[in-house]
Design an enzyme around this catalytic site. Sequence first.
Site, mmCIF file in Angstrom:
data_model
loop_
_atom_site.group_PDB
_atom_site.id
_atom_site.type_symbol
_atom_site.label_atom_id
_atom_site.label_comp_id
_atom_site.label_asym_id
_atom_site.label_seq_id
_atom_site.Cartn_x
_atom_site.Cartn_y
_atom_site.Cartn_z
ATOM 1 N N HIS A 189 4.492 -31.403 -26.491
ATOM 2 C CA HIS A 189 4.643 -32.235 -25.078
ATOM 3 C C HIS A 189 3.405 -31.887 -24.107
ATOM 4 O O HIS A 189 3.420 -32.316 -23.091
ATOM 5 C CB HIS A 189 5.844 -32.007 -24.363
ATOM 6 C CG HIS A 189 7.089 -32.251 -25.146
ATOM 7 N ND1 HIS A 189 7.490 -33.535 -25.627
ATOM 8 C CD2 HIS A 189 7.724 -31.528 -25.937
ATOM 9 C CE1 HIS A 189 8.660 -33.404 -26.466
ATOM 10 N NE2 HIS A 189 8.916 -32.258 -26.691
ATOM 11 N N TRP A 230 -3.836 -1.856 -1.326
ATOM 12 C CA TRP A 230 -3.666 -3.107 -2.102
ATOM 13 C C TRP A 230 -4.416 -4.160 -0.843
ATOM 14 O O TRP A 230 -3.408 -4.482 -0.081
ATOM 15 C CB TRP A 230 -2.618 -3.291 -2.769
ATOM 16 C CG TRP A 230 -2.576 -4.561 -3.746
ATOM 17 C CD1 TRP A 230 -2.974 -4.494 -5.262
ATOM 18 C CD2 TRP A 230 -2.271 -5.976 -3.421
ATOM 19 N NE1 TRP A 230 -3.182 -5.709 -5.403
ATOM 20 C CE2 TRP A 230 -2.616 -6.584 -4.662
ATOM 21 C CE3 TRP A 230 -1.720 -6.742 -2.180
ATOM 22 C CZ2 TRP A 230 -2.269 -8.203 -4.772
ATOM 23 C CZ3 TRP A 230 -1.271 -8.020 -2.455
ATOM 24 C CH2 TRP A 230 -1.609 -8.613 -3.567
ATOM 25 N N ASN A 275 1.698 -0.291 5.687
ATOM 26 C CA ASN A 275 2.054 -0.851 4.437
ATOM 27 C C ASN A 275 2.912 -2.142 4.584
ATOM 28 O O ASN A 275 3.737 -1.998 5.569
ATOM 29 C CB ASN A 275 2.867 -0.006 3.553
ATOM 30 C CG ASN A 275 3.817 -0.827 2.428
ATOM 31 O OD1 ASN A 275 3.115 -1.676 1.715
ATOM 32 N ND2 ASN A 275 4.841 -0.253 2.068
ATOM 33 N N GLY A 276 2.306 -3.335 4.546
ATOM 34 C CA GLY A 276 3.270 -4.531 4.731
ATOM 35 C C GLY A 276 2.127 -5.656 5.387
ATOM 36 O O GLY A 276 0.904 -5.383 5.009
ATOM 37 N N LYS A 283 0.775 -1.404 -9.260
ATOM 38 C CA LYS A 283 2.242 -1.361 -9.963
ATOM 39 C C LYS A 283 3.302 -1.759 -9.279
ATOM 40 O O LYS A 283 4.248 -2.450 -9.831
ATOM 41 C CB LYS A 283 2.166 0.194 -9.996
ATOM 42 C CG LYS A 283 3.364 0.679 -11.243
ATOM 43 C CD LYS A 283 3.404 0.263 -12.493
ATOM 44 C CE LYS A 283 4.526 0.435 -13.273
ATOM 45 N NZ LYS A 283 4.719 -0.501 -14.546
ATOM 46 N N CYS A 319 0.821 -1.024 -0.015
ATOM 47 C CA CYS A 319 0.000 -0.006 0.015
ATOM 48 C C CYS A 319 1.019 1.165 0.114
ATOM 49 O O CYS A 319 2.048 1.030 0.280
ATOM 50 C CB CYS A 319 -1.000 0.012 1.188
ATOM 51 S SG CYS A 319 -1.624 -1.542 1.725
ATOM 52 N N GLU A 330 -3.049 -9.786 -17.925
ATOM 53 C CA GLU A 330 -3.040 -8.648 -16.777
ATOM 54 C C GLU A 330 -3.979 -7.565 -17.149
ATOM 55 O O GLU A 330 -4.910 -6.903 -16.317
ATOM 56 C CB GLU A 330 -1.860 -8.273 -16.317
ATOM 57 C CG GLU A 330 -0.986 -7.133 -17.346
ATOM 58 C CD GLU A 330 0.144 -6.805 -16.655
ATOM 59 O OE1 GLU A 330 0.232 -6.509 -15.411
ATOM 60 O OE2 GLU A 330 1.332 -6.865 -17.171
ATOM 61 N N ARG A 334 0.809 1.812 -5.843
ATOM 62 C CA ARG A 334 1.060 0.749 -4.830
ATOM 63 C C ARG A 334 -0.313 0.141 -4.484
ATOM 64 O O ARG A 334 -0.220 -0.943 -3.886
ATOM 65 C CB ARG A 334 1.587 1.611 -3.458
ATOM 66 C CG ARG A 334 2.899 2.228 -3.886
ATOM 67 C CD ARG A 334 3.456 2.858 -2.599
ATOM 68 N NE ARG A 334 4.314 1.961 -1.765
ATOM 69 C CZ ARG A 334 5.332 1.714 -1.681
ATOM 70 N NH1 ARG A 334 6.188 2.327 -2.622
ATOM 71 N NH2 ARG A 334 5.869 0.829 -0.842
ATOM 72 N N LYS A 357 1.013 -9.803 -20.478
ATOM 73 C CA LYS A 357 0.496 -8.504 -20.960
ATOM 74 C C LYS A 357 -1.013 -8.751 -21.076
ATOM 75 O O LYS A 357 -1.882 -7.940 -20.671
ATOM 76 C CB LYS A 357 1.091 -7.873 -22.083
ATOM 77 C CG LYS A 357 2.356 -7.202 -21.911
ATOM 78 C CD LYS A 357 2.776 -6.019 -21.287
ATOM 79 C CE LYS A 357 2.827 -6.225 -19.848
ATOM 80 N NZ LYS A 357 4.060 -6.325 -19.502
ATOM 81 N N GLU A 397 6.018 -12.960 -21.797
ATOM 82 C CA GLU A 397 5.811 -11.786 -21.680
ATOM 83 C C GLU A 397 4.344 -11.046 -22.272
ATOM 84 O O GLU A 397 3.484 -10.559 -21.885
ATOM 85 C CB GLU A 397 6.866 -10.856 -22.186
ATOM 86 C CG GLU A 397 6.712 -9.197 -22.086
ATOM 87 C CD GLU A 397 6.244 -8.623 -20.836
ATOM 88 O OE1 GLU A 397 6.282 -9.371 -19.788
ATOM 89 O OE2 GLU A 397 5.869 -7.141 -20.915
HETATM 90 O O1 M6R Z 1 8.898 -3.168 -10.365
HETATM 91 P P1 M6R Z 1 9.152 -4.655 -10.752
HETATM 92 O O2 M6R Z 1 9.705 -4.513 -12.091
HETATM 93 O O3 M6R Z 1 10.028 -5.353 -9.721
HETATM 94 O O4 M6R Z 1 7.964 -5.549 -10.847
HETATM 95 C C1 M6R Z 1 7.870 -6.790 -11.356
HETATM 96 C C2 M6R Z 1 6.304 -7.120 -11.556
HETATM 97 O O5 M6R Z 1 5.507 -6.903 -10.404
HETATM 98 C C3 M6R Z 1 6.004 -6.467 -12.863
HETATM 99 O O6 M6R Z 1 6.919 -6.610 -13.917
HETATM 100 C C4 M6R Z 1 4.420 -6.869 -13.202
HETATM 101 O O7 M6R Z 1 4.609 -8.358 -13.421
HETATM 102 C C5 M6R Z 1 3.929 -6.055 -14.367
HETATM 103 N N1 M6R Z 1 2.596 -5.767 -13.941
HETATM 104 C C6 M6R Z 1 3.910 -6.646 -15.506
HETATM 105 O O8 M6R Z 1 3.424 -5.791 -16.414
#
Ligand code: M6R
Length: 607
Positions: A502, A74, A98-99, A602, A2, A486, A27, A483, A479
């Site tokens: 496989h 969060w 936060n934590g 984020k 958070c 998410e 956050r 994308k 990746e």
């Molecule tokens: O800030 P970071 O690069 O350590 O974050 C890692 C992941 O949380 C981040 O890449 C996440 O998977 C993204 N939402 C992907 O788009």
Amino acid sequence: MCGIIGILGNQDVSGRLLDGLRRLEYRGYDSAGICTIHDDQLDRRRAEGKLDNLARKLDGEPLPGIIGIAHTRWATHGAPTQDNAHPHATGEVALVHNGIIENFKPLRDELIAKGRTFTSQTDTEVVAHLISADVEAGMEPVEAVRTNLKRLHGAFALAILFRQHPDLLIGARLGSPLVVGYGENETYLGSDALALAPLTQKIAYLDEGDWVVITRAGTQIYDKDDQPVERPIVNSGVSSLTIDKGNHRHFMLKEIYEQPIVVAQTLKSYVRRLDDQVSLPTPDFDLSAIRRVTIVACGTSYYAGMVAKYWFEQFARVPVDIDVASEFRYRQPVMEDGGLALFISQSGETADTLAALRHARSEGQKIAVVVNVPTSTMAREADLLLPTHAGPEIGVASTKAFTCQLAVLAALAANLARAKGRLDPREEKEVVRHLSEAPAAINGALAYDEAIEAMAHLIAPARDVLYLGRGTDYPLALEGALKLKEISYIHAEGYAAGEMKHGPIALIDENVPVIVIAPSGPLFDKTVSNMQEVQARGGKVVLISDYDGIQAAGDGCMATITMPKVHPLIAPIVYAIPVQLLAYHVAVLKGTDVDQPRNLAKSVTVE
Ligand code: M6R
């Protein structure tokens, strides 16, 4: 995980707290809340969902007060409801956290047995009750905080108010970041320097276990052994300007379009066109002595690390282990003393990656960090700091940070290869030349945006989507799937193209689009064979390749996306663009919240 902020001010704080929360929304955005002290009372406004809900509430019911704390959440423990929104309060104490308090259950049972009543399902509320119980029994607030911090297991950054002490703000951190900001007759607490940027640039970063007592008379920091300490006050250098979307509909699209510039900016720090050499900051250890590299990261940054593994092994012939950070330290990895551990992170605050970094250090590793936020905790803990220069990335889906990470990692691979005597000046020159072509090639890829938008409707109705690639295109397939998942909420998986037969090939039917990433090059024919295995089973393929590749294998595909022809070294950088754009346009068609997708944040600052 958070975002928290606190102000001991000399004028009303709620507007400024709300502004700080906007800068912390990366956050988490499940709920938000503010508490101030006025008329001898702790007074709160809390709202479920995005910050705008809280802003509307504050418009209707303004919150006066010159001291206050605020939180954007969060959810970890308890649903994202108003009752579970911070600040949590008793009659005497209010706090934001936060934590995660890992031992909250026994503490809660103990407090309930003593007759205390809980109003939320959060782990945090126990902290408010623990401190409040002691304050109500006559203990001084500072002593009550000091005593009870020792009872908490887990991770926390806290900001705490006391009803009877309107000139007192206490903060504490363990495992989660917290900074103190120094203003004109005002003092602040924040999860990061960004939150405080419009208020002050004068920042002290608290160390692990530190706690801080802020009063009108001054600020005193204590270390984990409760000894008074000084922490240096530095200029954060963080811009106070609010970042906007410009002409773009979403931050994600803006950030996709920034890539030619930010990749060029990043490369400028790592390659010299004058003599065509890669040029990295000189580490205080001998790169040529590195016998093994351990790469650790999460999410998109992990996929950048997977690409780097191919490069380090191919160019420098150095063996590479790679792990997702959440698994790394719990599998008791074997690391040779003096090895290089490389951490990749956009935010530099991801809790799993940070914990892995500290574990690697305790195992005698040299620590290299590729990070986008230069003031982050990981940046500050690195032996070799390799910043990406992507600029602030606001969209939750990482885009420009990824391509900038790849640019840095390619330069690092070349540097390591040179140090190991595996790259002669002519080869190095070639590497530099290819890397320098990346920004223009990204521009070329962006030119296909409209074509990709036009074909997004082929993917949007799907329930499942598969991505395939080989070599460095395999991490890109992963990746691409991440994308799409998410931001569009479509189930997607990435596979090494050769692995399909496989098992995953059983998933193929006419309803499962398969995105094949196959630049023409050494692995093209093999990938195309795997693609044909899919087509033979009725699979609908979208082929992403260059003109030659599309000419050779585009027939029979549901759609094709033509990329500029590029050297294999920069293919993962350039092919990231169509993968990002496709996910973006599908998400827009589906009407999701592209920049703040559900359930995500984020920066993931809890384990
Ligand atoms: O800030 P970071 O690069 O350590 O974050 C890692 C992941 O949380 C981040 O890449 C996440 O998977 C993204 N939402 C992907 O788009």
